[in-house]
Design a protein around this motif. Structure first.
Motif, PDB file in Angstrom:
ATOM      1  N   PRO A 144      -5.944   3.435  -0.180  1.00  0.00           N
ATOM      2  CA  PRO A 144      -6.302   2.094   0.321  1.00  0.00           C
ATOM      3  C   PRO A 144      -5.747   1.848   1.724  1.00  0.00           C
ATOM      4  CG  PRO A 144      -4.787   1.951  -1.564  1.00  0.00           C
ATOM      5  CD  PRO A 144      -5.227   3.365  -1.474  1.00  0.00           C
ATOM      6  N   ALA A 145      -4.695   2.589   2.088  1.00  0.00           N
ATOM      7  CA  ALA A 145      -4.101   2.427   3.424  1.00  0.00           C
ATOM      8  C   ALA A 145      -5.096   2.798   4.528  1.00  0.00           C
ATOM      9  CB  ALA A 145      -2.853   3.300   3.533  1.00  0.00           C
ATOM     10  N   LYS A 199     -10.347  -0.894  -2.719  1.00  0.00           N
ATOM     11  CA  LYS A 199      -9.076  -0.579  -3.378  1.00  0.00           C
ATOM     12  C   LYS A 199      -7.951  -1.448  -2.808  1.00  0.00           C
ATOM     13  CE  LYS A 199      -8.413   3.759  -4.823  1.00  0.00           C
ATOM     14  NZ  LYS A 199      -8.344   5.223  -4.838  1.00  0.00           N
ATOM     15  N   LEU A 200      -8.003  -1.676  -1.505  1.00  0.00           N
ATOM     16  CA  LEU A 200      -6.953  -2.488  -0.877  1.00  0.00           C
ATOM     17  C   LEU A 200      -6.971  -3.921  -1.410  1.00  0.00           C
ATOM     18  CD1 LEU A 200      -4.722  -2.451   1.336  1.00  0.00           C
ATOM     19  CD2 LEU A 200      -6.428  -3.359   2.896  1.00  0.00           C
ATOM     20  N   ILE A 201      -8.156  -4.455  -1.610  1.00  0.00           N
ATOM     21  CA  ILE A 201      -8.227  -5.856  -2.066  1.00  0.00           C
ATOM     22  C   ILE A 201      -8.090  -5.959  -3.581  1.00  0.00           C
ATOM     23  CG2 ILE A 201      -9.573  -6.609  -0.062  1.00  0.00           C
ATOM     24  CD1 ILE A 201     -12.062  -6.615  -1.814  1.00  0.00           C
ATOM     25  N   GLY A 202      -7.781  -4.839  -4.222  1.00  0.00           N
ATOM     26  CA  GLY A 202      -7.392  -4.924  -5.628  1.00  0.00           C
ATOM     27  C   GLY A 202      -8.420  -4.470  -6.639  1.00  0.00           C
ATOM     28  N   VAL A 260       0.840  -1.192   0.000  1.00  0.00           N
ATOM     29  CA  VAL A 260       0.000   0.000   0.000  1.00  0.00           C
ATOM     30  C   VAL A 260       0.878   1.247   0.000  1.00  0.00           C
ATOM     31  CG1 VAL A 260      -1.758   1.274   1.289  1.00  0.00           C
ATOM     32  CG2 VAL A 260      -1.861  -1.202   1.177  1.00  0.00           C
ATOM     33  N   ARG A 266      -1.865  -7.207  -4.699  1.00  0.00           N
ATOM     34  CA  ARG A 266      -2.698  -7.243  -3.480  1.00  0.00           C
ATOM     35  C   ARG A 266      -3.881  -8.199  -3.655  1.00  0.00           C
ATOM     36  NH1 ARG A 266      -2.111  -1.445  -3.391  1.00  0.00           N
ATOM     37  NH2 ARG A 266      -4.219  -1.224  -4.206  1.00  0.00           N
ATOM     38  N   ARG A 267      -4.437  -8.183  -4.864  1.00  0.00           N
ATOM     39  CA  ARG A 267      -5.630  -8.991  -5.109  1.00  0.00           C
ATOM     40  C   ARG A 267      -5.297 -10.485  -5.123  1.00  0.00           C
ATOM     41  NH1 ARG A 267      -7.246  -7.745 -10.714  1.00  0.00           N
ATOM     42  NH2 ARG A 267      -5.844  -9.467 -11.160  1.00  0.00           N
ATOM     43  N   LEU A 291     -13.132 -10.057  -9.264  1.00  0.00           N
ATOM     44  CA  LEU A 291     -12.262  -8.966  -9.699  1.00  0.00           C
ATOM     45  C   LEU A 291     -11.075  -9.494 -10.504  1.00  0.00           C
ATOM     46  CD1 LEU A 291     -12.132  -6.801  -6.436  1.00  0.00           C
ATOM     47  CD2 LEU A 291     -13.259  -6.190  -8.575  1.00  0.00           C
ATOM     48  N   ARG A 331      -1.822  -3.414  -7.577  1.00  0.00           N
ATOM     49  CA  ARG A 331      -3.230  -3.732  -7.283  1.00  0.00           C
ATOM     50  C   ARG A 331      -3.472  -5.234  -7.487  1.00  0.00           C
ATOM     51  NH1 ARG A 331      -5.192  -0.309 -10.543  1.00  0.00           N
ATOM     52  NH2 ARG A 331      -5.444   1.412  -9.111  1.00  0.00           N
ATOM     53  N   MET A 362     -18.830 -10.452 -13.527  1.00  0.00           N
ATOM     54  CA  MET A 362     -18.683  -9.498 -12.414  1.00  0.00           C
ATOM     55  C   MET A 362     -20.060  -8.950 -12.016  1.00  0.00           C
ATOM     56  SD  MET A 362     -16.537  -7.879 -10.429  1.00  0.00           S
ATOM     57  CE  MET A 362     -16.652  -6.511  -9.325  1.00  0.00           C
ATOM     58  N   ASP A 387       2.020  -4.181 -11.434  1.00  0.00           N
ATOM     59  CA  ASP A 387       0.645  -3.903 -11.005  1.00  0.00           C
ATOM     60  C   ASP A 387       0.482  -4.283  -9.522  1.00  0.00           C
ATOM     61  OD1 ASP A 387      -2.029  -3.518 -10.673  1.00  0.00           O
ATOM     62  OD2 ASP A 387      -2.668  -4.792 -12.344  1.00  0.00           O
TER      63      ASP A 387
END
Lengths: 236, 401
Positions: free
Chosen positions: B395-396, B318-321, A58, A87-88, A116, A84, B1, A82
């Motif tokens: 996201p933090a 956002k944190l989980i992508g 982060v 993290r995913r 996602l 993101r 989705m 990437d």
């Protein structure tokens, strides 16, 4: 440790520059094997959250190395394009509060991550249901988060953290809002899941109830980590 | 989705529906405003259609008879009839006034029509919904049903009483006043009829004027007084053309030989729409702009507030992508959904409330489509503020400490 898990070498994080610079992390060294649950313990302001944010991709560390599984993801700079997606797909998060998405039902809260990542809705829900069954909350799969108890919500949050089978899970004080019995249940679940899915789990906590449950902990003070290995109450 | 926006809307449907209804009422007002303008244009066109004329002959250098006053002699139509290409020519008068029935008082346009035949003589009401056309030379009226008059009602116009013998529909002036048709002679009298005191004072002044009251010319005074109490003027002559003649050519011929101003249908429509209702159109346009800005501000505020309420969830997403574009899409979809709810409510409101407006409100599909596109665009633009804020969320923030 071989192959998987997470290894951190000489990780540093400095906020600001010049006279106002603050070294939040001075020297962090950690190693967590797959299937292992370790505690990260330290007082307020010791750098726990900063370390968690660095590990969670982060914020950017200032220097050091991070190796996730077989991949060097940080070596004085990110090797991953990437973050993101990193993290995913590679990092699971469990927060102090469950932070479930209030407008999604339980199964879709868990299935959202695979969705996602491009997995079909049907397939993602199947994966989510497997985890909900493992965590014994499958009977609430179609309930909304607001209809769940605190313990159930936390179990759903753990399922969400695990659903993409990440090699590492970062748990930020996951037992803080729970009573002793539920806190111990959550730690037991984390241990079971770590074993079952070969996941390395780092639990940030200063909850004295659960500290004795770790076989290995890292103490962090003034941005420096120190490893302690022991049995049960020796840590307290 | 899965649709995050759809799920969020379903989760907080009450908030969405009530906000949508509020926005819808605003959109409804906007559609009605557009409908009022369309109604004014339609009234103008209906006025021209219903007159049945191909040409309007009016006083030289005026924009009469609707946009300016026009006065021409009532015998001019005979000479117009003699020109090539003219099929029919009929005098007509227009007078906007209050018409009384018992205690009732209705604003109308009183039209004086020449005796003749339906479909042949221009100026007549083109169709009736009840009763019959005017058949007598005096004291009969055909009224638009919007006046509220019924067959057999007795109206008072100036000092005379008229019996309603027929009812017509959608016969209105360019300002939307319903029409009352009466015989031309009565209308001419009504236009210039003075009250008794004014007539008496006029006669007294004439008698006192030595130029008119000469001892050795006894009939002069009577002739002058008689000329003062009769009206030989009309507002316009309506002309229909024979087949094969060009309106422009016949108009040019009348202008050249009779020294009058002549307007074709297209020119008259240009005067009514471009000049008579131009100011009203600008006024309505200003209202539409203000309403659009207010709608945009409301949507922006609501979407911003809804997004603010979800800051923590957005940080977690956002944190989980979750990609920024997924979050932006969620916010934009919510804004569009709000717009769609608002538009549906607005359209229903406008459709059901339009008949209750005193002026004609014409809701045309074209305005509905343009309105819908504008609402969606406004909602998309209004969501940008909230999207900008959501994209800035760190996201933090999801990680404590």
């Amino acid at each position: 440790m071989q192959g998987k898990g997470i290894r951190i070498e000489n990780l540093k994080k400095r906020y600001g520059t010049g006279n106002t610079a603050v070294d939040a992390l001075k020297e962090v060294n950690m190693e967590v094997a797959p299937g292992e649950v370790v505690g990260l313990i330290g007082p307020s302001g010791s750098g726990k959250s900063t370390l968690l944010k660095c590990l969670g991709a982060v914020i950017d560390p200032t220097e050091g190395r991070m190796i996730l599984g077989d991949d060097v993801i940080y070596d004085n700079g990110w090797n991953v394009r990437d973050l993101r997606a990193l993290r995913r797909d590679k990092i699971g998060f469990v927060f102090q509060a469950p932070y479930l998405i209030p407008f999604l039902d339980v199964i879709d809260n868990v299935a959202l991550l695979p969705m996602l990542a491009g997995v079909s809705n049907e397939e993602a829900r199947k994966k989510a249901m497997v985890l909900l069954e493992a965590l014994d909350v499958h009977h609430r799969a179609f309930a909304m988060p607001s209809q769940l108890s605190g313990g159930e919500q936390q179990r759903v949050a753990i399922a969400r953290g695990l659903v993409n089978r990440p090699p590492v899970i970062l748990a930020d004080e996951p037992t803080a809002p729970l009573d002793s019995e539920r806190a111990m249940a959550v730690i037991r679940i984390l241990n079971e899941m770590a074993n079952k899915y070969e996941t390395a789990i780092i639990v940030v906590t200063h909850d004295e109830k659960i500290i004795p449950t770790f076989k290995r902990i890292y103490r962090i003070r003034d941005g420096i980590t120190q490893e302690e290995v022991g049995e049960g109450r020796n840590f307290v | 989705m899965i649709s995050l926006a759809g799920r969020d809307i379903l989760h907080t449907w009450g908030k969405f529906v009530f906000t949508g209804v509020g926005l819808g009422l605003l959109i409804g007002v906007t559609l009605v405003m557009a409908g009022v303008y369309r109604g004014m244009v339609d009234d103008a066109k209906v006025l021209l259609d219903n007159s049945g004329a191909d040409l309007w002959v009016v006083q030289k250098d005026t924009l009469g008879p609707y946009a300016e006053s026009s006065s021409i002699n009532d015998d001019l139509y005979r000479s117009i009839l003699s020109l090539p290409g003219v099929h029919h020519a009929a005098n007509i008068t227009y007078l906007t006034m209050q018409v009384h029935k018992d205690e009732q008082d209705v604003r109308t346009m009183v039209v004086g029509v020449t005796p003749g035949n339906l479909g042949v003589t221009p100026g007549w009401p083109t169709y009736l919904v009840a009763g019959r056309q005017l058949t007598r030379g005096h004291y009969e009226a055909v009224a638009d049903i919007a006046t509220g008059f019924k067959l057999g009602d007795v109206l008072k116009i100036r000092r005379n009483h008229y019996t309603v013998v027929g009812l017509t529909k959608r016969m209105v002036s360019s300002s939307g006043d319903p029409m009352v048709f009466i015989p031309l002679k009565d209308a001419q009298e009504a236009q210039f009829l003075k009250d008794n005191d004014a007539i008496w004072q006029g006669r007294y002044r004439t008698e006192a004027n030595p130029a008119f009251n000469r001892p050795n010319v006894p009939d002069l005074l009577d002739a002058v007084i008689a000329s003062q109490s009769t009206n030989s003027y009309v507002n316009a002559v309506l002309v229909t053309l024979k087949e094969g003649y060009s309106a422009a050519d016949v108009a040019q011929s009348i202008q050249r030989w009779k020294r009058l101003t002549v307007y074709t249908r297209a020119q008259m429509e240009g005067i009514l729409v471009g000049k008579l209702i131009a100011t009203s159109a600008k006024q309505i346009g200003m209202f539409l702009v203000i309403l659009a800005i207010v709608s945009a501000a409301i949507v922006a505020f609501i979407i911003y507030t809804l997004t603010m309420d979800k800051i923590r969830e957005i940080a977690v997403l956002k944190l989980i992508g979750t990609r920024n574009r997924t979050i932006a899409s969620m916010i934009m979809q919510q804004a569009v959904a709000l717009g769609v709810i608002g538009f549906v409510v607005g359209k229903i409101t406008a459709t059901f409330s339009a008949p209750f407006f005193p002026k004609y409100v014409l809701l045309v599909p074209q305005d509905t489509i343009v309105g819908f596109i504008c609402v969606i665009l406004i909602c998309i633009i209004a969501s940008l503020v909230a999207i900008r804020m959501a994209i800035k969320v760190d996201p933090a923030e999801a990680i404590g400490g």
